[in-house]
Design a protein around this motif. Structure first.
Motif, PDB file in Angstrom:
ATOM      1  N   THR A   1      26.561 -11.795 -65.129  1.00 10.42           N
ATOM      2  CA  THR A   1      26.971 -10.703 -66.007  1.00 10.42           C
ATOM      3  C   THR A   1      27.447  -9.500 -65.206  1.00 10.42           C
ATOM      4  O   THR A   1      27.003  -9.263 -64.090  1.00 10.42           O
ATOM      5  CB  THR A   1      25.810 -10.234 -66.907  1.00 10.42           C
ATOM      6  OG1 THR A   1      24.734  -9.768 -66.081  1.00 10.42           O
ATOM      7  CG2 THR A   1      25.330 -11.323 -67.831  1.00 10.42           C
TER       8      THR A   1
ATOM      9  N   ASP B   1      28.586  -6.238 -69.538  1.00 13.20           N
ATOM     10  CA  ASP B   1      27.949  -7.343 -70.270  1.00 13.20           C
ATOM     11  C   ASP B   1      26.490  -7.025 -70.575  1.00 13.20           C
ATOM     12  O   ASP B   1      26.007  -7.226 -71.693  1.00 13.20           O
ATOM     13  CB  ASP B   1      28.004  -8.645 -69.459  1.00 13.20           C
ATOM     14  CG  ASP B   1      29.405  -9.173 -69.253  1.00 13.20           C
ATOM     15  OD1 ASP B   1      30.290  -8.867 -70.074  1.00 13.20           O
ATOM     16  OD2 ASP B   1      29.608  -9.904 -68.258  1.00 13.20           O
TER      17      ASP B   1
ATOM     18  N   ASP C   1      24.722 -15.997 -74.342  1.00 17.08           N
ATOM     19  CA  ASP C   1      25.609 -17.091 -74.745  1.00 17.08           C
ATOM     20  C   ASP C   1      26.781 -16.614 -75.596  1.00 17.08           C
ATOM     21  O   ASP C   1      27.831 -17.254 -75.620  1.00 17.08           O
ATOM     22  CB  ASP C   1      24.829 -18.165 -75.503  1.00 17.08           C
ATOM     23  CG  ASP C   1      23.920 -18.970 -74.590  1.00 17.08           C
ATOM     24  OD1 ASP C   1      24.127 -18.946 -73.360  1.00 17.08           O
ATOM     25  OD2 ASP C   1      22.969 -19.597 -75.114  1.00 17.08           O
ATOM     26  N   GLU C   2      26.615 -15.494 -76.281  1.00 18.85           N
ATOM     27  CA  GLU C   2      27.673 -14.954 -77.127  1.00 18.85           C
ATOM     28  C   GLU C   2      28.744 -14.219 -76.321  1.00 18.85           C
ATOM     29  O   GLU C   2      29.829 -13.944 -76.830  1.00 18.85           O
ATOM     30  CB  GLU C   2      27.093 -14.009 -78.172  1.00 18.85           C
ATOM     31  CG  GLU C   2      26.203 -14.705 -79.174  1.00 18.85           C
ATOM     32  CD  GLU C   2      25.480 -13.726 -80.096  1.00 18.85           C
ATOM     33  OE1 GLU C   2      25.800 -12.528 -80.063  1.00 18.85           O
ATOM     34  OE2 GLU C   2      24.585 -14.184 -80.831  1.00 18.85           O
ATOM     35  N   LEU C   3      28.460 -13.886 -75.068  1.00 12.98           N
ATOM     36  CA  LEU C   3      29.419 -13.174 -74.223  1.00 12.98           C
ATOM     37  C   LEU C   3      30.557 -14.088 -73.784  1.00 12.98           C
ATOM     38  O   LEU C   3      30.343 -15.257 -73.487  1.00 12.98           O
ATOM     39  CB  LEU C   3      28.735 -12.624 -72.966  1.00 12.98           C
ATOM     40  CG  LEU C   3      27.661 -11.556 -73.158  1.00 12.98           C
ATOM     41  CD1 LEU C   3      27.008 -11.259 -71.807  1.00 12.98           C
ATOM     42  CD2 LEU C   3      28.261 -10.301 -73.742  1.00 12.98           C
ATOM     43  N   GLU C   4      31.726 -13.521 -73.693  1.00 12.99           N
ATOM     44  CA  GLU C   4      32.891 -14.260 -73.179  1.00 12.99           C
ATOM     45  C   GLU C   4      32.671 -14.632 -71.714  1.00 12.99           C
ATOM     46  O   GLU C   4      33.044 -15.705 -71.275  1.00 12.99           O
ATOM     47  CB  GLU C   4      34.147 -13.396 -73.317  1.00 12.99           C
ATOM     48  CG  GLU C   4      35.411 -14.075 -72.881  1.00 12.99           C
ATOM     49  CD  GLU C   4      35.839 -15.228 -73.787  1.00 12.99           C
ATOM     50  OE1 GLU C   4      36.449 -16.176 -73.279  1.00 12.99           O
ATOM     51  OE2 GLU C   4      35.540 -15.161 -74.991  1.00 12.99           O
ATOM     52  N   SER C   5      32.031 -13.734 -70.963  1.00  8.83           N
ATOM     53  CA  SER C   5      31.828 -13.965 -69.535  1.00  8.83           C
ATOM     54  C   SER C   5      30.840 -15.092 -69.246  1.00  8.83           C
ATOM     55  O   SER C   5      30.799 -15.595 -68.133  1.00  8.83           O
ATOM     56  CB  SER C   5      31.366 -12.685 -68.849  1.00  8.83           C
ATOM     57  OG  SER C   5      30.130 -12.278 -69.368  1.00  8.83           O
ATOM     58  N   SER C   6      30.057 -15.500 -70.227  1.00  2.10           N
ATOM     59  CA  SER C   6      29.105 -16.596 -69.992  1.00  2.10           C
ATOM     60  C   SER C   6      29.816 -17.945 -69.854  1.00  2.10           C
ATOM     61  O   SER C   6      29.237 -18.908 -69.396  1.00  2.10           O
ATOM     62  CB  SER C   6      28.055 -16.668 -71.098  1.00  2.10           C
ATOM     63  OG  SER C   6      28.628 -17.121 -72.305  1.00  2.10           O
ATOM     64  N   ARG C   7      31.075 -17.966 -70.216  1.00  2.00           N
ATOM     65  CA  ARG C   7      31.855 -19.199 -70.170  1.00  2.00           C
ATOM     66  C   ARG C   7      32.945 -19.151 -69.113  1.00  2.00           C
ATOM     67  O   ARG C   7      33.946 -19.854 -69.223  1.00  2.00           O
ATOM     68  CB  ARG C   7      32.448 -19.474 -71.537  1.00  2.00           C
ATOM     69  CG  ARG C   7      31.409 -19.667 -72.610  1.00  2.00           C
ATOM     70  CD  ARG C   7      32.004 -19.881 -73.980  1.00  2.00           C
ATOM     71  NE  ARG C   7      32.542 -18.678 -74.588  1.00  2.00           N
ATOM     72  CZ  ARG C   7      31.824 -17.752 -75.225  1.00  2.00           C
ATOM     73  NH1 ARG C   7      30.536 -17.882 -75.319  1.00  2.00           N
ATOM     74  NH2 ARG C   7      32.396 -16.710 -75.762  1.00  2.00           N
ATOM     75  N   VAL C   8      32.789 -18.348 -68.076  1.00  5.56           N
ATOM     76  CA  VAL C   8      33.830 -18.141 -67.068  1.00  5.56           C
ATOM     77  C   VAL C   8      34.083 -19.383 -66.234  1.00  5.56           C
ATOM     78  O   VAL C   8      35.210 -19.769 -66.006  1.00  5.56           O
ATOM     79  CB  VAL C   8      33.490 -16.943 -66.150  1.00  5.56           C
ATOM     80  CG1 VAL C   8      34.392 -16.884 -64.952  1.00  5.56           C
ATOM     81  CG2 VAL C   8      33.582 -15.666 -66.938  1.00  5.56           C
TER      82      VAL C   8
END
Length: 187
Positions: A78, A82, A179-186
């Motif tokens: 994060t 974030d 898990d809702e953050l866009e950055s968690s799926r980088v």
């Protein structure tokens, strides 16, 4: 019998300069850099994200960085933004420590903070008011005023009804917000 100690060092400890890279936790706008620079940044961030996500301390690191301490840099997959978003969703407020460390020199004879007087009183409970004043570089009456204020506050608190302390969010709640953050799926 052999005792095995797992000395897994987190990646942020072995290469801290990577995790404190300004471009990772505060990236420039897409329009401010060239396409090649943007691609390099994306590759760098994905590599750091994978290292962080694979760390055995990641969950504990994320919880502490969100709930307990406001850290700087890229931590637990994060950015600072974030972590602020997660705190906002969970209603968490991090109390920052005093910006003036105990024992800092007083220049110019400015006012002594209540916190400073109470810190010195706590550190030296057997000192007289005069001795505390010498330690702080202020007058004895200043120390007495702050100590009187502390006694009055303590009495006021004793007379008020007890208010429940806020409960800290669970690890699962922090992970759900992560898990809702866009950055968690980088990666």
């Amino acid at each position: 019998m052999t005792i095995v100690v797992d000395k897994t060092t987190p990646p942020c400890a072995t290469t801290p300069e990577v995790f404190h890279d300004e471009l990772l936790h505060s990236p420039p706008a897409r329009t401010d850099i060239t396409a090649a620079e943007w691609e390099q940044l994306a590759v760098k961030r994905a590599a750091v994200h994978r290292q962080c996500a694979g760390c055995p301390l990641m969950i504990d690191c994320l919880y502490r960085a969100v709930v307990e301490v406001d850290v700087s840099g890229y931590a637990a997959c994060t950015t600072e933004i974030d972590r602020q978003q997660i705190r906002h969703r969970l209603g968490i407020v991090i109390q920052q420590p005093s910006s003036v460390p105990y024992g800092a020199a007083r220049v110019g004879g400015g006012p002594v903070s209540h916190e400073s007087v109470m810190t010195v009183r706590h550190a030296y409970p057997k000192d007289t008011c005069h001795q505390l004043a010498e330690r702080l570089g202020c007058s004895t009456s200043t120390v007495k005023r702050h100590l009187r204020r502390a006694r009055e506050q303590k009495q006021d608190q004793a007379m008020q009804p007890r208010v429940s302390t806020p409960t800290l969010p669970s690890i699962d709640a922090v992970l759900d917000c992560f898990d809702e953050l866009e950055s968690s799926r980088v990666a």
